[in-house]
Design an enzyme around this catalytic site. Structure first.
Site, PDB file in Angstrom:
ATOM      1  N   ASN A  10       0.883  -1.164   0.000  1.00 28.60           N
ATOM      2  CA  ASN A  10       0.000   0.000   0.000  1.00 28.60           C
ATOM      3  C   ASN A  10       0.919   1.211   0.000  1.00 28.60           C
ATOM      4  O   ASN A  10       1.504   1.550   1.021  1.00 28.60           O
ATOM      5  CB  ASN A  10      -0.887  -0.029   1.257  1.00 28.60           C
ATOM      6  CG  ASN A  10      -1.677   1.254   1.431  1.00 28.60           C
ATOM      7  OD1 ASN A  10      -1.761   2.078   0.520  1.00 28.60           O
ATOM      8  ND2 ASN A  10      -2.263   1.429   2.614  1.00 28.60           N
ATOM      9  N   TRP A  11       1.042   1.821  -1.167  1.00 30.35           N
ATOM     10  CA  TRP A  11       1.995   2.931  -1.300  1.00 30.35           C
ATOM     11  C   TRP A  11       1.514   4.206  -0.613  1.00 30.35           C
ATOM     12  O   TRP A  11       2.284   5.137  -0.417  1.00 30.35           O
ATOM     13  CB  TRP A  11       2.252   3.220  -2.784  1.00 30.35           C
ATOM     14  CG  TRP A  11       3.089   2.193  -3.480  1.00 30.35           C
ATOM     15  CD1 TRP A  11       3.481   0.966  -3.007  1.00 30.35           C
ATOM     16  CD2 TRP A  11       3.663   2.324  -4.794  1.00 30.35           C
ATOM     17  NE1 TRP A  11       4.251   0.327  -3.944  1.00 30.35           N
ATOM     18  CE2 TRP A  11       4.381   1.134  -5.049  1.00 30.35           C
ATOM     19  CE3 TRP A  11       3.630   3.313  -5.780  1.00 30.35           C
ATOM     20  CZ2 TRP A  11       5.059   0.919  -6.251  1.00 30.35           C
ATOM     21  CZ3 TRP A  11       4.305   3.100  -6.964  1.00 30.35           C
ATOM     22  CH2 TRP A  11       5.018   1.912  -7.197  1.00 30.35           C
ATOM     23  N   LYS A  12       0.226   4.283  -0.317  1.00 31.83           N
ATOM     24  CA  LYS A  12      -0.363   5.499   0.276  1.00 31.83           C
ATOM     25  C   LYS A  12      -0.078   6.698  -0.635  1.00 31.83           C
ATOM     26  O   LYS A  12      -0.035   6.539  -1.849  1.00 31.83           O
ATOM     27  CB  LYS A  12       0.149   5.700   1.705  1.00 31.83           C
ATOM     28  CG  LYS A  12       0.001   4.416   2.534  1.00 31.83           C
ATOM     29  CD  LYS A  12       0.145   4.631   3.993  1.00 31.83           C
ATOM     30  CE  LYS A  12      -0.065   3.298   4.725  1.00 31.83           C
ATOM     31  NZ  LYS A  12      -0.081   3.440   6.154  1.00 31.83           N
ATOM     32  N   GLU A 167      -5.930  -4.668  10.175  1.00 32.00           N
ATOM     33  CA  GLU A 167      -4.858  -3.722  10.474  1.00 32.00           C
ATOM     34  C   GLU A 167      -5.176  -2.956  11.756  1.00 32.00           C
ATOM     35  O   GLU A 167      -5.926  -1.972  11.734  1.00 32.00           O
ATOM     36  CB  GLU A 167      -4.721  -2.704   9.332  1.00 32.00           C
ATOM     37  CG  GLU A 167      -4.382  -3.331   8.003  1.00 32.00           C
ATOM     38  CD  GLU A 167      -3.740  -2.308   7.063  1.00 32.00           C
ATOM     39  OE1 GLU A 167      -2.639  -2.577   6.598  1.00 32.00           O
ATOM     40  OE2 GLU A 167      -4.338  -1.244   6.828  1.00 32.00           O
ATOM     41  N   GLY A 234       2.642  -1.195   4.246  1.00 26.24           N
ATOM     42  CA  GLY A 234       2.775   0.215   3.893  1.00 26.24           C
ATOM     43  C   GLY A 234       4.232   0.587   3.686  1.00 26.24           C
ATOM     44  O   GLY A 234       4.811   0.349   2.631  1.00 26.24           O
ATOM     45  N   GLY A 235       4.843   1.152   4.722  1.00 23.18           N
ATOM     46  CA  GLY A 235       6.204   1.681   4.640  1.00 23.18           C
ATOM     47  C   GLY A 235       7.205   0.758   3.949  1.00 23.18           C
ATOM     48  O   GLY A 235       7.942   1.187   3.052  1.00 23.18           O
TER      49      GLY A 235
END
Ligand code: PGA
Length: 250
Positions: A10-12, A167, A234-235
Site C-alpha cells: 500500500n503505497w499510500k 490492520e 505500507g512503509g
C-alpha cells in the site's frame, strides 16, 4: 484447497508517476515467488504507468480507493470502470486512514465493496481497532461489526473471493507490530465471523491479511499462522525490503 498467500503493498500518498516506474523496475526481480499473489496498490495517477512497468512480471496493480457510483458529478473521484479499463484487479477499501481523514464509514465501505464486485475488482477490505478499543477489550466485537456491515448483501461466492486486511490502527506506521498471537487471534475471529454470515466453505476460501508495521523480520512468523494469508504492507513496500517480505518462505 490451500489458500494462496497474497501480499500487497500500500503505497499510500507516495511516489510520483516517474518514481513509480523506477520503484517497480527496482522491485520486479525481487518479488518473484510463485507461492504468493503480489499486488502493488498505488496512487491513482500512478496506475497507468505502473501497469505498463509491471507488464510481463508477476506484479498485479491495485488501487487505493474507488468511488461507489458509476460516473457523473463527483469531482475528484475515481470510478470502478476507470479502474477496470486501466487494468486494475484489486482495490483497497476502507483503509483506516480513509475512515479517519476522509469520513469513510462502514456504510460507504459496504457500498464500495458491492460496487467493486459488480465490476469484477477484488476488494481488499480493511478493518482494525484503535488502541483504546484494544485496551477496553472490545476489539473482537468492534471488528465483527465492521465485517458484518462491510459484507451486507455480498453473496457467498463474492465473499469467497474477497480479501480482508486486519490492520490494528495502533500498529500502522508506528513500527509497533501486533504480536503473532494477537494477529492470529483476530484473523481467526474474522474467519469465524465469515463462517457465521455464510458457511464454512466461504470462510475457508476467503483470504485474510495482517497489516501494520510488517517488516522482513516479522513477516515469516506472521504469515506462518493458520489464519493469516499474507499482508498489507505500507512503509516497507517502498523499499527493497518488500522483496524479502514477498519471499518470506524462501
Ligand atoms: P505500515 O502500513 O506497514 O506502514 O504500518 C500498513 C498499512 O497502512 O496498510
Amino acid at each position: 484447497m490451500a489458500r494462496k498467500k497474497i501480499i500487497a503493498g500500500n503505497w499510500k500518498m507516495n511516489m510520483t508517476p516517474s518514481q513509480a516506474v523506477e520503484l517497480i523496475n527496482t522491485l520486479k526481480p525481487l518479488v518473484v515467488n510463485e507461492d504468493v499473489d503480489v499486488v502493488f496498490c498505488v496512487p491513482a495517477i500512478d496506475i497507468i504507468p505502473a501497469i505498463e512497468a509491471a507488464k510481463g512480471t508477476n506484479i498485479v496493480i491495485g488501487a487505493e480507493n474507488m468511488y461507489f457510483e458509476e460516473k457523473g458529478a463527483f469531482t475528484g473521484e475515481i470510478s470502478p470502470e476507470m479502474l477496470t479499463d486501466a487494468g486494475v484487479k484489486y482495490v483497497i477499501i476502507g483503509h483506516s486512514e480513509r475512515r479517519e481523514y476522509f469520513a469513510e464509514t462502514d456504510e460507504t465501505v459496504n457500498k464500495k465493496v458491492l460496487k467493486a464486485f459488480e465490476h469484477g475488482i477484488t476488494p481488499i477490505i480493511c478493518c482494525g481497532e484503535t488502541l483504546t478499543q484494544r485496551e477496553q477489550g472490545v476489539t473482537i466485537d468492534f471488528i465483527r461489526q465492521q465485517i458484518k456491515i462491510a459484507f451486507l448483501n455480498v453473496t457467498a461466492s463474492q465473499a469467497a473471493s474477497a480479501v480482508i486486511a486486519y490492520e490494528p490502527i495502533w500498529a500502522i506506521g508506528t513500527g509497533k507490530v501486533a504480536t503473532t498471537k494477537q494477529a492470529q487471534e483476530v484473523c481467526k475471529a474474522i474467519r469465524d465471523c465469515i463462517a457465521e454470515i455464510y458457511d464454512a466453505e466461504t470462510a475457508e476460501a476467503i483470504r485474510i491479511q495482517y497489516g501494520g508495521s510488517v517488516s522482513a523480520s516479522s513477516a515469516p512468523e506472521l504469515f506462518a499462522q493458520p489464519d493469516i494469508d499474507g499482508g498489507l504492507v505500507g512503509g516497507a513496500s517502498l523499499k527493497p525490503d518488500f522483496g524479502k517480505i514477498v519471499c518470506y518462505n524462501k
